[in-house]
Design a protein around this motif. Structure first.
Motif, PDB file in Angstrom:
ATOM      1  N   TYR A   1      26.645  34.710  48.337  1.00 33.74           N
ATOM      2  CA  TYR A   1      27.789  35.617  48.254  1.00 33.74           C
ATOM      3  C   TYR A   1      29.043  34.985  48.834  1.00 33.74           C
ATOM      4  CZ  TYR A   1      24.714  39.430  46.836  1.00 33.74           C
ATOM      5  OH  TYR A   1      23.834  40.225  46.154  1.00 33.74           O
ATOM      6  N   GLU A   2      28.895  34.253  49.917  1.00 29.35           N
ATOM      7  CA  GLU A   2      30.037  33.566  50.514  1.00 29.35           C
ATOM      8  C   GLU A   2      30.584  32.503  49.560  1.00 29.35           C
ATOM      9  OE1 GLU A   2      31.119  30.967  54.506  1.00 29.35           O
ATOM     10  OE2 GLU A   2      29.167  31.937  54.323  1.00 29.35           O
ATOM     11  N   ASN A   3      29.686  31.761  48.920  1.00 32.31           N
ATOM     12  CA  ASN A   3      30.104  30.748  47.952  1.00 32.31           C
ATOM     13  C   ASN A   3      30.846  31.386  46.786  1.00 32.31           C
ATOM     14  OD1 ASN A   3      30.312  28.319  46.542  1.00 32.31           O
ATOM     15  ND2 ASN A   3      28.326  28.616  45.557  1.00 32.31           N
TER      16      ASN A   3
ATOM     17  N   SER B   1      34.716  30.574  45.849  1.00 38.15           N
ATOM     18  CA  SER B   1      35.100  30.018  44.540  1.00 38.15           C
ATOM     19  C   SER B   1      36.056  30.953  43.813  1.00 38.15           C
ATOM     20  CB  SER B   1      33.863  29.731  43.692  1.00 38.15           C
ATOM     21  OG  SER B   1      33.145  30.914  43.430  1.00 38.15           O
ATOM     22  N   ALA B   2      35.923  32.265  43.979  1.00 32.82           N
ATOM     23  CA  ALA B   2      36.872  33.198  43.365  1.00 32.82           C
ATOM     24  C   ALA B   2      38.248  33.050  44.005  1.00 32.82           C
ATOM     25  CB  ALA B   2      36.369  34.624  43.508  1.00 32.82           C
TER      26      ALA B   2
ATOM     27  N   SER C   1      44.524  28.572  42.616  1.00 37.62           N
ATOM     28  CA  SER C   1      44.875  27.418  41.795  1.00 37.62           C
ATOM     29  C   SER C   1      45.500  27.817  40.462  1.00 37.62           C
ATOM     30  CB  SER C   1      43.647  26.540  41.574  1.00 37.62           C
ATOM     31  OG  SER C   1      42.670  27.258  40.868  1.00 37.62           O
ATOM     32  N   ARG C   2      45.740  29.095  40.235  1.00 36.64           N
ATOM     33  CA  ARG C   2      46.450  29.511  39.026  1.00 36.64           C
ATOM     34  C   ARG C   2      47.879  28.982  39.070  1.00 36.64           C
ATOM     35  NH1 ARG C   2      44.747  35.813  38.620  1.00 36.64           N
ATOM     36  NH2 ARG C   2      42.619  35.454  37.909  1.00 36.64           N
ATOM     37  N   LEU C   3      48.409  28.767  37.917  1.00 37.68           N
ATOM     38  CA  LEU C   3      49.751  28.207  37.819  1.00 37.68           C
ATOM     39  C   LEU C   3      50.776  29.122  38.468  1.00 37.68           C
ATOM     40  CD1 LEU C   3      51.509  25.921  36.738  1.00 37.68           C
ATOM     41  CD2 LEU C   3      51.676  27.168  34.579  1.00 37.68           C
TER      42      LEU C   3
END
Length: 115
Positions: A73-75, A79-80, A86-88
């Motif tokens: 769950y932490e991973n 990652s979310a 990292s969206r533009l």
């Protein structure tokens, strides 16, 4: 007939007192079967210790499963968060907030191929 009745009465009287009093240990049967009794006691101790170690390992496995679930769950949340940051649009906001003069390239990227 009287002799048979006395032996039956003695057996009935002996049973409880005989065992509790420890007189049963003085018989030849116990001495003859002592190796078997020791083997049975050793096996009982072995089985009890084996069950205890198995239960201990089961508890450890369950604890590790819970830790693995928490780490998954932490991973997923990390990652979310990385995908969001990292969206533009988020990168542009960060650059504007820090007053960094970078702009998006007008020409699209291209690949170089070896002939």
């Amino acid at each position: 007939m009287n002799n048979e009745d006395n032996s039956v009465v003695k057996r009935k009287k002996k049973n409880f007192r005989y065992i509790i009093g420890g007189d049963i240990l003085a018989e030849n049967f116990i001495f003859e079967q002592s190796k078997l009794l020791i083997l049975i006691l050793v096996l009982i101790v072995f089985f009890i210790s084996n069950k205890y170690s198995c239960m201990k390992k089961l508890v450890e496995v369950e604890t590790l499963r819970e830790q693995l679930k928490d780490i998954k769950y932490e991973n997923l949340s990390i990652s979310a968060e990385l995908a969001f940051r990292s969206r533009l649009s988020q990168v542009e906001k960060l650059l504007k907030s820090r007053e960094i003069e970078l702009s998006i390239s007008e020409t699209p990227a291209f690949e170089l191929h070896k002939k």
